[in-house]
Motif scaffolding. Structure first.
Motif, PDB file in Angstrom:
ATOM      1  N   TRP A   1      12.067   4.548  11.383  1.00 15.31           N
ATOM      2  CA  TRP A   1      11.789   4.693   9.940  1.00 15.31           C
ATOM      3  C   TRP A   1      10.720   5.769   9.709  1.00 15.31           C
ATOM      4  CZ3 TRP A   1      14.154   2.675   5.758  1.00 15.31           C
ATOM      5  CH2 TRP A   1      13.514   2.801   4.529  1.00 15.31           C
TER       6      TRP A   1
ATOM      7  N   GLY B   1      11.854   9.288  10.078  1.00 21.19           N
ATOM      8  CA  GLY B   1      12.736   9.784   9.024  1.00 21.19           C
ATOM      9  C   GLY B   1      14.214   9.710   9.371  1.00 21.19           C
ATOM     10  N   ASP B   2      14.550   8.932  10.392  1.00 17.19           N
ATOM     11  CA  ASP B   2      15.960   8.782  10.769  1.00 17.19           C
ATOM     12  C   ASP B   2      16.742   8.124   9.639  1.00 17.19           C
ATOM     13  OD1 ASP B   2      15.147   9.809  13.177  1.00 17.19           O
ATOM     14  OD2 ASP B   2      15.299   7.907  14.265  1.00 17.19           O
ATOM     15  N   THR B   3      18.005   8.517   9.468  1.00 17.00           N
ATOM     16  CA  THR B   3      18.845   7.923   8.429  1.00 17.00           C
ATOM     17  C   THR B   3      19.662   6.755   8.958  1.00 17.00           C
ATOM     18  OG1 THR B   3      20.574   9.536   8.874  1.00 17.00           O
ATOM     19  CG2 THR B   3      19.015  10.060   7.122  1.00 17.00           C
ATOM     20  N   ILE B   4      19.842   6.681  10.282  1.00 12.69           N
ATOM     21  CA  ILE B   4      20.611   5.600  10.904  1.00 12.69           C
ATOM     22  C   ILE B   4      19.813   5.051  12.081  1.00 12.69           C
ATOM     23  CG2 ILE B   4      22.718   5.017  12.166  1.00 12.69           C
ATOM     24  CD1 ILE B   4      24.160   7.158  10.629  1.00 12.69           C
TER      25      ILE B   4
ATOM     26  N   TRP C   1      15.355  -1.095   6.264  1.00 10.30           N
ATOM     27  CA  TRP C   1      16.716  -0.804   6.709  1.00 10.30           C
ATOM     28  C   TRP C   1      17.702  -1.791   6.092  1.00 10.30           C
ATOM     29  CZ3 TRP C   1      17.459   3.598   9.216  1.00 10.30           C
ATOM     30  CH2 TRP C   1      16.424   4.150   9.953  1.00 10.30           C
TER      31      TRP C   1
ATOM     32  N   THR D   1      21.223   1.353   8.099  1.00  7.80           N
ATOM     33  CA  THR D   1      21.051   2.593   7.351  1.00  7.80           C
ATOM     34  C   THR D   1      19.829   2.432   6.440  1.00  7.80           C
ATOM     35  OG1 THR D   1      22.550   1.850   5.609  1.00  7.80           O
ATOM     36  CG2 THR D   1      23.497   3.191   7.362  1.00  7.80           C
ATOM     37  N   ARG D   2      19.316   3.546   5.960  1.00  9.74           N
ATOM     38  CA  ARG D   2      18.179   3.487   5.030  1.00  9.74           C
ATOM     39  C   ARG D   2      18.625   2.913   3.692  1.00  9.74           C
ATOM     40  NH1 ARG D   2      13.273   6.184   5.372  1.00  9.74           N
ATOM     41  NH2 ARG D   2      12.952   7.101   7.405  1.00  9.74           N
ATOM     42  N   SER D   3      17.763   2.139   3.085  1.00 12.27           N
ATOM     43  CA  SER D   3      18.080   1.554   1.767  1.00 12.27           C
ATOM     44  C   SER D   3      17.887   2.574   0.678  1.00 12.27           C
ATOM     45  CB  SER D   3      17.150   0.371   1.492  1.00 12.27           C
ATOM     46  OG  SER D   3      17.299  -0.598   2.482  1.00 12.27           O
TER      47      SER D   3
END
Length: 79
Positions: free
Chosen positions: A22, A25-28, A56, A77-79
């Motif tokens: 998180w 900055g990862d998206t998954i 997440w 995944t990011r909210s």
């Protein structure tokens, strides 16, 4: 005891790995989780809850194997 073993193997707990992803900055966030057979998946539910509290959202969960080799492939995944 399990966290101590994982720490010695340099495998961070799922909450730590999710928090690091998180912050990076990862998206998954993808993780394989091996629930303990005697816990009836309560440890899996607690792990998912801890990761979702970070921000997440659980997008996919797939179970494979049986018995001691049973594991869940979790995709967040990011909210």
């Amino acid at each position: 005891m399990l966290k101590k073993l994982l720490k010695s193997l340099a495998v961070p707990p799922i909450e730590t790995a999710a928090r690091d992803a998180w912050k990076a900055g990862d998206t998954i966030f993808v993780r394989t989780f091996h629930p303990r057979p005697g816990k009836n998946d309560t440890d899996l539910a607690e792990a998912v809850q801890a990761v979702t509290e970070i921000g997440w959202t659980l997008a996919s969960s797939q179970f494979e194997g049986s018995g001691l080799q049973r594991h869940a492939n979790l995709v967040f995944t990011r909210s």
